[in-house]
Motif scaffolding. Structure first.
Motif, PDB file in Angstrom:
ATOM      1  N   UNK A   1       8.944  -0.277 -10.844  1.00 38.87           N
ATOM      2  CA  UNK A   1       8.674   0.253  -9.515  1.00 38.87           C
ATOM      3  C   UNK A   1       8.110  -0.755  -8.550  1.00 38.87           C
ATOM      4  N   UNK A   2       7.356  -1.748  -9.082  1.00 39.34           N
ATOM      5  CA  UNK A   2       6.757  -2.743  -8.216  1.00 39.34           C
ATOM      6  C   UNK A   2       6.383  -3.959  -9.054  1.00 39.34           C
ATOM      7  N   UNK A   3       6.426  -5.131  -8.435  1.00 45.46           N
ATOM      8  CA  UNK A   3       6.119  -6.363  -9.145  1.00 45.46           C
ATOM      9  C   UNK A   3       4.655  -6.441  -9.552  1.00 45.46           C
ATOM     10  N   UNK A   4       4.371  -7.310 -10.530  1.00 42.80           N
ATOM     11  CA  UNK A   4       3.018  -7.435 -11.063  1.00 42.80           C
ATOM     12  C   UNK A   4       2.025  -7.879 -10.004  1.00 42.80           C
ATOM     13  N   UNK A   5       2.386  -8.877  -9.207  1.00 39.28           N
ATOM     14  CA  UNK A   5       1.470  -9.376  -8.183  1.00 39.28           C
ATOM     15  C   UNK A   5       1.173  -8.306  -7.136  1.00 39.28           C
ATOM     16  N   UNK A   6       2.191  -7.552  -6.747  1.00 38.22           N
ATOM     17  CA  UNK A   6       1.970  -6.488  -5.764  1.00 38.22           C
ATOM     18  C   UNK A   6       1.133  -5.359  -6.369  1.00 38.22           C
ATOM     19  N   UNK A   7       1.272  -5.091  -7.654  1.00 40.57           N
ATOM     20  CA  UNK A   7       0.429  -4.084  -8.305  1.00 40.57           C
ATOM     21  C   UNK A   7      -1.031  -4.517  -8.305  1.00 40.57           C
ATOM     22  N   UNK A   8      -1.263  -5.812  -8.549  1.00 38.86           N
ATOM     23  CA  UNK A   8      -2.639  -6.311  -8.510  1.00 38.86           C
ATOM     24  C   UNK A   8      -3.202  -6.230  -7.094  1.00 38.86           C
TER      25      UNK A   8
ATOM     26  N   UNK B   1       0.834  -1.206   0.000  1.00 40.91           N
ATOM     27  CA  UNK B   1       0.000   0.000   0.000  1.00 40.91           C
ATOM     28  C   UNK B   1       0.872   1.261   0.000  1.00 40.91           C
ATOM     29  N   UNK B   2       1.923   1.256   0.827  1.00 40.41           N
ATOM     30  CA  UNK B   2       2.791   2.433   0.909  1.00 40.41           C
ATOM     31  C   UNK B   2       3.523   2.667  -0.412  1.00 40.41           C
ATOM     32  N   UNK B   3       4.068   1.607  -0.986  1.00 38.73           N
ATOM     33  CA  UNK B   3       4.807   1.756  -2.243  1.00 38.73           C
ATOM     34  C   UNK B   3       3.869   2.113  -3.393  1.00 38.73           C
TER      35      UNK B   3
ATOM     36  N   UNK C   1      -6.705  -3.264  -3.037  1.00 39.55           N
ATOM     37  CA  UNK C   1      -6.778  -2.389  -1.861  1.00 39.55           C
ATOM     38  C   UNK C   1      -7.371  -1.033  -2.217  1.00 39.55           C
ATOM     39  N   UNK C   2      -6.983  -0.482  -3.368  1.00 38.22           N
ATOM     40  CA  UNK C   2      -7.481   0.835  -3.774  1.00 38.22           C
ATOM     41  C   UNK C   2      -8.985   0.799  -4.033  1.00 38.22           C
ATOM     42  N   UNK C   3      -9.467  -0.289  -4.629  1.00 37.80           N
ATOM     43  CA  UNK C   3     -10.908  -0.391  -4.913  1.00 37.80           C
ATOM     44  C   UNK C   3     -11.725  -0.495  -3.635  1.00 37.80           C
ATOM     45  N   UNK C   4     -11.107  -0.965  -2.569  1.00 28.96           N
ATOM     46  CA  UNK C   4     -11.820  -1.118  -1.301  1.00 28.96           C
ATOM     47  C   UNK C   4     -11.516   0.005  -0.316  1.00 28.96           C
ATOM     48  N   UNK C   5     -10.882   1.068  -0.786  1.00 25.29           N
ATOM     49  CA  UNK C   5     -10.583   2.205   0.093  1.00 25.29           C
ATOM     50  C   UNK C   5     -11.874   2.917   0.474  1.00 25.29           C
TER      51      UNK C   5
ATOM     52  N   UNK D   1       3.038   5.752  -3.342  1.00 25.89           N
ATOM     53  CA  UNK D   1       4.138   6.568  -3.858  1.00 25.89           C
ATOM     54  C   UNK D   1       4.104   6.625  -5.384  1.00 25.89           C
ATOM     55  N   UNK D   2       3.920   5.459  -6.030  1.00 26.79           N
ATOM     56  CA  UNK D   2       3.917   5.412  -7.490  1.00 26.79           C
ATOM     57  C   UNK D   2       2.715   6.163  -8.063  1.00 26.79           C
ATOM     58  N   UNK D   3       1.533   5.932  -7.475  1.00 24.27           N
ATOM     59  CA  UNK D   3       0.322   6.575  -7.986  1.00 24.27           C
ATOM     60  C   UNK D   3       0.369   8.076  -7.752  1.00 24.27           C
ATOM     61  N   UNK D   4       0.881   8.501  -6.591  1.00 22.72           N
ATOM     62  CA  UNK D   4       0.970   9.932  -6.299  1.00 22.72           C
ATOM     63  C   UNK D   4       1.893  10.628  -7.293  1.00 22.72           C
ATOM     64  N   UNK D   5       3.007   9.995  -7.609  1.00 23.34           N
ATOM     65  CA  UNK D   5       3.938  10.579  -8.580  1.00 23.34           C
ATOM     66  C   UNK D   5       3.276  10.722  -9.953  1.00 23.34           C
ATOM     67  N   UNK D   6       2.533   9.689 -10.383  1.00 21.33           N
ATOM     68  CA  UNK D   6       1.834   9.752 -11.670  1.00 21.33           C
ATOM     69  C   UNK D   6       0.726  10.795 -11.638  1.00 21.33           C
TER      70      UNK D   6
END
Length: 218
Positions: A179-186, A32-34, A191-195, A37-42
């Motif tokens: 920036x992050x592996x495929x499984x962690x991105x999924x 979630x933290x990583x 997590x984002x959809x359930x925020x 970071x990636x989404x905020x930068x984009x």
């Protein structure tokens, strides 16, 4: 080392379970933290600098000033809210009174009303556009309309009965970006959809809240 050696044999006799739970929780938290970071930068790249955007629309005869008050919730005053940018791009309008509102959590239980509101006029060229920071303690509900009522009591000309709230809703999609592996991105996507729903979290009136979305590949 003696303590560790004496207990390592317990791993195969049930000790693996708390280790598995701890590893799972740590994976979720770091993902979630990583991911943030990636989404905020984009997202910040898509938003662009706020002052530059205001310079572009200031005095543009093709952009109409419409009556009313708009409140754009946004985490900072450095970049332009996506909802504001998209509203100008597609509708070609800016409200007569525009407020960019950020909430700030401070490390105290409660923030008194006389310390709740910080106002920034963003400089003279940007008339009718103000940035408001609402400060909350960790035990305070982040009730934005109640915070704006405090700002109104301090002199801001704001009729809360007619305010339209704008939210920037981001949809994230995994991509082949580094920036992050495929499984962690999924996992981050799940997590984002359930925020939490920001409309409910900030106590915004549903009937006067407009959500404008954007897709971000990370």
């Amino acid at each position: 080392m003696a303590f560790f050696s004496a207990n390592i044999v317990k791993v195969v006799h049930g000790g693996w379970l708390p280790l598995l739970v701890a590893a799972t929780v740590a994976t979720v938290m770091t993902t979630w933290a990583r991911g943030r970071e990636l989404v905020t930068a984009r997202r910040e790249k898509l938003e662009g600098p706020l002052t530059q955007f205001l310079d572009e629309i200031h005095g543009d005869a093709k952009i109409l000033r419409v009556p009313g008050t708009a409140v754009f919730l946004h985490p900072n005053k450095t970049t332009c809210p996506l909802a504001l940018r998209e509203n100008v791009q597609f509708n070609r309008v800016v409200h007569d009174e525009t407020y960019i509102v950020s909430t700030q959590a401070v490390n105290v239980p409660h923030v008194p009303d006389d310390e709740r509101v910080v106002i920034d006029d963003l400089g003279d060229p940007y008339d009718h556009v103000l940035h408001i920071t609402l400060r909350y303690g960790f035990s305070d509900p982040q009730d934005v309309p109640a915070g704006l009522q405090v700002a109104r009591d301090e002199g801001i000309d704001l009729d809360l009965r007619t305010v339209t709230y704008f939210l920037s809703r981001i949809t994230v999609h995994p991509s082949d970006r580094p920036g992050m592996g495929t499984l962690r991105k999924r996992l981050f996507g799940v997590l984002a959809r359930n925020a939490a729903d920001p409309t409910e979290y900030f106590s915004l009136p549903i009937g006067r809240t407009v959500v404008l979305g954007a897709r971000i590949n990370f």
